[in-house]
Write a protein that holds these residues in place. Structure first.
Motif, mmCIF file in Angstrom:
data_model
loop_
_atom_site.group_PDB
_atom_site.id
_atom_site.type_symbol
_atom_site.label_atom_id
_atom_site.label_comp_id
_atom_site.label_asym_id
_atom_site.label_seq_id
_atom_site.Cartn_x
_atom_site.Cartn_y
_atom_site.Cartn_z
ATOM 1 N N LEU A 73 0.828 -1.203 0.000
ATOM 2 C CA LEU A 73 0.000 0.000 0.000
ATOM 3 C C LEU A 73 0.863 1.254 0.000
ATOM 4 O O LEU A 73 0.586 2.224 -0.723
ATOM 5 N N VAL A 74 1.931 1.235 0.800
ATOM 6 C CA VAL A 74 2.830 2.392 0.854
ATOM 7 C C VAL A 74 3.520 2.605 -0.487
ATOM 8 O O VAL A 74 3.646 3.740 -0.964
ATOM 9 N N VAL A 75 3.967 1.522 -1.115
ATOM 10 C CA VAL A 75 4.622 1.643 -2.424
ATOM 11 C C VAL A 75 3.653 2.231 -3.450
ATOM 12 O O VAL A 75 4.013 3.101 -4.249
ATOM 13 N N ALA A 76 2.414 1.769 -3.426
ATOM 14 C CA ALA A 76 1.409 2.311 -4.344
ATOM 15 C C ALA A 76 1.212 3.809 -4.105
ATOM 16 O O ALA A 76 1.128 4.605 -5.051
ATOM 17 N N GLY A 77 1.141 4.205 -2.842
ATOM 18 C CA GLY A 77 0.989 5.620 -2.530
ATOM 19 C C GLY A 77 2.192 6.439 -2.953
ATOM 20 O O GLY A 77 2.051 7.564 -3.441
ATOM 21 N N ALA A 78 3.391 5.870 -2.772
ATOM 22 C CA ALA A 78 4.597 6.581 -3.180
ATOM 23 C C ALA A 78 4.597 6.834 -4.680
ATOM 24 O O ALA A 78 4.895 7.949 -5.149
ATOM 25 N N PHE A 79 4.243 5.807 -5.467
ATOM 26 C CA PHE A 79 4.221 6.015 -6.909
ATOM 27 C C PHE A 79 3.099 6.956 -7.326
ATOM 28 O O PHE A 79 3.232 7.696 -8.309
ATOM 29 N N ALA A 80 2.014 6.947 -6.582
ATOM 30 C CA ALA A 80 0.972 7.942 -6.853
ATOM 31 C C ALA A 80 1.521 9.347 -6.646
ATOM 32 O O ALA A 80 1.190 10.276 -7.399
ATOM 33 N N ALA A 81 2.366 9.528 -5.613
ATOM 34 C CA ALA A 81 2.968 10.843 -5.370
ATOM 35 C C ALA A 81 3.856 11.263 -6.529
ATOM 36 O O ALA A 81 3.778 12.398 -7.024
ATOM 37 N N PHE A 82 4.710 10.343 -6.993
ATOM 38 C CA PHE A 82 5.610 10.688 -8.093
ATOM 39 C C PHE A 82 4.817 10.991 -9.364
ATOM 40 O O PHE A 82 5.104 11.942 -10.087
ATOM 41 N N LEU A 83 3.812 10.172 -9.632
ATOM 42 C CA LEU A 83 3.033 10.333 -10.861
ATOM 43 C C LEU A 83 2.222 11.619 -10.850
ATOM 44 O O LEU A 83 2.168 12.349 -11.850
ATOM 45 N N SER A 84 1.560 11.900 -9.734
ATOM 46 C CA SER A 84 0.666 13.057 -9.712
ATOM 47 C C SER A 84 1.435 14.365 -9.797
ATOM 48 O O SER A 84 1.050 15.277 -10.537
ATOM 49 N N THR A 85 2.519 14.494 -9.047
ATOM 50 C CA THR A 85 3.297 15.728 -9.104
ATOM 51 C C THR A 85 3.953 15.900 -10.464
ATOM 52 O O THR A 85 3.936 16.996 -11.045
ATOM 53 N N THR A 86 4.528 14.828 -10.983
ATOM 54 C CA THR A 86 5.170 14.919 -12.297
ATOM 55 C C THR A 86 4.159 15.263 -13.377
ATOM 56 O O THR A 86 4.437 16.083 -14.271
ATOM 57 N N SER A 87 2.972 14.671 -13.324
ATOM 58 C CA SER A 87 1.962 14.962 -14.339
ATOM 59 C C SER A 87 1.507 16.417 -14.260
ATOM 60 O O SER A 87 1.316 17.078 -15.291
ATOM 61 N N GLY A 88 1.351 16.953 -13.042
ATOM 62 C CA GLY A 88 0.983 18.358 -12.910
ATOM 63 C C GLY A 88 2.044 19.283 -13.474
ATOM 64 O O GLY A 88 1.736 20.271 -14.153
ATOM 65 N N LEU A 89 3.305 18.964 -13.204
ATOM 66 C CA LEU A 89 4.392 19.769 -13.746
ATOM 67 C C LEU A 89 4.454 19.673 -15.264
ATOM 68 O O LEU A 89 4.663 20.685 -15.956
ATOM 69 N N VAL A 90 4.274 18.475 -15.792
ATOM 70 C CA VAL A 90 4.335 18.299 -17.242
ATOM 71 C C VAL A 90 3.198 19.064 -17.921
ATOM 72 O O VAL A 90 3.391 19.688 -18.974
ATOM 73 N N VAL A 91 1.997 19.049 -17.333
ATOM 74 C CA VAL A 91 0.879 19.811 -17.912
ATOM 75 C C VAL A 91 1.203 21.301 -17.943
ATOM 76 O O VAL A 91 0.985 21.985 -18.950
ATOM 77 N N SER A 92 1.723 21.824 -16.836
ATOM 78 C CA SER A 92 2.015 23.260 -16.786
ATOM 79 C C SER A 92 3.133 23.626 -17.755
ATOM 80 O O SER A 92 3.067 24.659 -18.440
ATOM 81 N N LEU A 93 4.159 22.807 -17.840
ATOM 82 C CA LEU A 93 5.254 23.095 -18.762
ATOM 83 C C LEU A 93 4.812 22.941 -20.210
ATOM 84 O O LEU A 93 5.215 23.735 -21.080
ATOM 85 N N ALA A 94 4.001 21.929 -20.483
ATOM 86 C CA ALA A 94 3.513 21.737 -21.850
ATOM 87 C C ALA A 94 2.686 22.935 -22.305
ATOM 88 O O ALA A 94 2.751 23.338 -23.469
ATOM 89 N N GLY A 95 1.909 23.510 -21.386
ATOM 90 C CA GLY A 95 1.134 24.693 -21.733
ATOM 91 C C GLY A 95 2.021 25.857 -22.123
ATOM 92 O O GLY A 95 1.751 26.570 -23.088
#
Length: 488
Positions: free
Chosen positions: A318-340
């Motif tokens: 469960l912790v590993v799943a949450g950790a990867f959710a953290a990496f994915l969500s922050t990275t995706s938000g940054l990629v969206v803002s930079l792509a814009g």
């Protein structure tokens, strides 16, 4: 921890993220959907998405690791991360939403009527985004290496692949669904295991090890300068994070933006209780993690070490799943803002340009992450906050609240803050942690005031450059509710 458990957790969270992202593709049709979700995201949904992207590797893993190493000194990180949102609520949220812009460069260009300011802001935003993505990929590499035994680069590549698929599929609307889901997954992934551990320790004392010394590393406490400088970086840095600011463009109006920020404050306050608890439990029962250089892995390793058996494996998964959710969500938000930013300034602002820019935004920091070693996660992100506080934040705050700002002042301030803070970061890297003076290790206390001072002085010296549109723009920023920049 059984390596198969970590692999299964990684695969499941990646599949869930991809599935939600592809669902967003069904309802993402217009340019507005890709850039700002057509400005229709409700406060609770948006607050969950903000929590998803803001609570990064530094929050999920790094805060607990710093508390394990430094004790109460590290509490400045969760305090600063949360209080930064209070400043967003007071000074930025509603005016920024009223600007009607898609990106921060859109805002600075409209406010100062200057293409030159837009270009400089775009460069700074891209640099900030890439600096922030690298620690996320380092966190993914650490998690993969610790929990599965696979090569560290597999974690970084997995994050980039999943993020590119979800962002390219549906843009901001798709990512909103993904990040809201990931926030609640992260909260659950931290809360359930640590509560299980605490109840086990309190109930029958069945932990595998006995309580240990209170200070496992013997590190000297941070001085007043370090604490003040860190707090300045976190408070002001939050106001300039591109992936956070772009979220306010997705609210229907300024009132919704303020409500969103209030909800985020509540969500963050609850979330940070749990990494703090991991750090404190680790200081008491797993001090060897600090001495062995695995402080950032304390969240990942505690369930297996203190609980063990099948229950420990399930909690670790469960912790590993949450950790990867953290990496994915922050990275995706940054990629969206930079792509814009990249797509509008370089590729014409089309949906196709957005998708190409998203791939570029993710692949470039992947190269840096693979070629560099991970620093302490919360500490490295803290330096990114210092850089943002020294560049984007002063222009944003003064652009919203000071009529005397000029394009020359804004450019001079961003360049000054970027050179001073960036130079401190590079020099600190060259010297290494042991040889870096305290004023270089935490530069925000002097780089942020320097940036503000240069902006004010240069703006006063170039009063003739105050744009003719200033009064109209300022009125629009502070009077609900008419878009400043037309949708493209």
């Amino acid at each position: 921890m059984n390596p198969a458990v970590g692999v299964i957790a990684l695969v499941l969270v990646s599949l869930a993220t991809a599935a939600i992202g592809f669902y967003g593709l069904r309802i993402s049709r217009t340019t507005g959907d890709f850039y700002v979700a057509s400005r229709t995201v409700k406060p609770w949904w948006n607050a969950s998405a903000i929590g998803g992207e803001y609570l990064s590797a530094a929050s999920f893993l790094g805060v607990a690791g710093l508390i394990l190493l430094s004790g109460t000194d590290a509490l400045w990180f969760p305090v600063g991360y949360t209080a930064g949102y209070l400043m967003l609520l007071l000074f930025v949220a509603a005016p920024l939403r009223r600007s009607g812009a898609y990106t921060i460069p859109d805002f600075t260009e409209a406010r100062l009527d200057s293409r030159a300011v837009r270009r400089v802001t775009s460069v700074v935003v891209v640099v900030v985004g890439w600096l922030y993505i690298v620690p996320q990929l380092h966190g993914a590499a650490l998690t993969i290496r610790i929990t599965t035994g696979l090569p560290a680069w597999v974690g970084s590549v997995a994050v980039v692949v999943v993020v590119c698929l979800t962002v390219v599929a549906g843009g901001m609307r798709s990512i909103t669904f993904v990040q809201a889901f990931q926030f609640w997954l992260k909260l659950t992934a931290l809360a359930v295991p640590v509560l299980f551990i605490v109840f086990t320790l309190a109930g029958d004392g069945s932990a595998a090890v006995a309580p240990a010394v209170v200070n496992p590393t013997g590190l000297a406490p941070a001085g007043p300068y370090q604490n003040i400088s860190l707090l300045v970086a976190l408070l002001f840095g939050t106001l300039g994070l591109p992936h956070v600011l772009v979220r306010f463009y997705t609210n229907p109006d300024g009132h919704s933006a303020r409500r969103t920020t209030l909800i985020v404050l509540g969500l963050l306050s609850v979330f940070y209780l749990f990494p703090t608890a991991y750090g404190l439990v680790g200081r008491m029962f797993a001090p060897e993690l600090a001495r062995s250089g695995q402080a950032d892995a304390v969240v990942l390793l505690l369930p297996g070490q203190l609980i063990g058996g099948t229950a420990g494996d399930l909690l670790s998964a469960l912790v590993v799943a949450g950790a990867f959710a953290a990496f994915l969500s922050t990275t995706s938000g940054l990629v969206v803002s930079l792509a814009g930013v990249i797509s509008q300034d370089v590729l014409g602002g089309s949906v196709r340009g957005f998708r190409l820019a998203a791939v570029v935004s993710a692949v470039v920091p992947l190269g840096f992450a693979v070629m560099t070693d991970s620093l302490a996660l919360a500490g490295s992100v803290g330096l990114v906050f210092a850089f943002t506080a020294s560049t984007v934040c002063p222009v944003l705050l003064l652009g919203i609240w000071w009529r005397g700002l000029t394009d020359a002042g804004a450019i001079a301030g961003m360049v000054t803050g970027g050179v001073l803070c960036g130079g401190a970061m590079v020099w600190g890297t060259v010297l290494g942690a042991a040889g870096t003076p305290f004023w270089l290790a935490q530069p925000a206390a002097w780089t942020v005031p320097a940036a503000f001072a240069v902006i004010v002085l240069v703006s006063r010296a170039t009063k003739h450059r105050i744009p003719r549109t200033m009064s109209r723009v300022m009125t629009r920023l502070h009077t609900p509710e008419r878009p400043l920049v037309t949708e493209r």
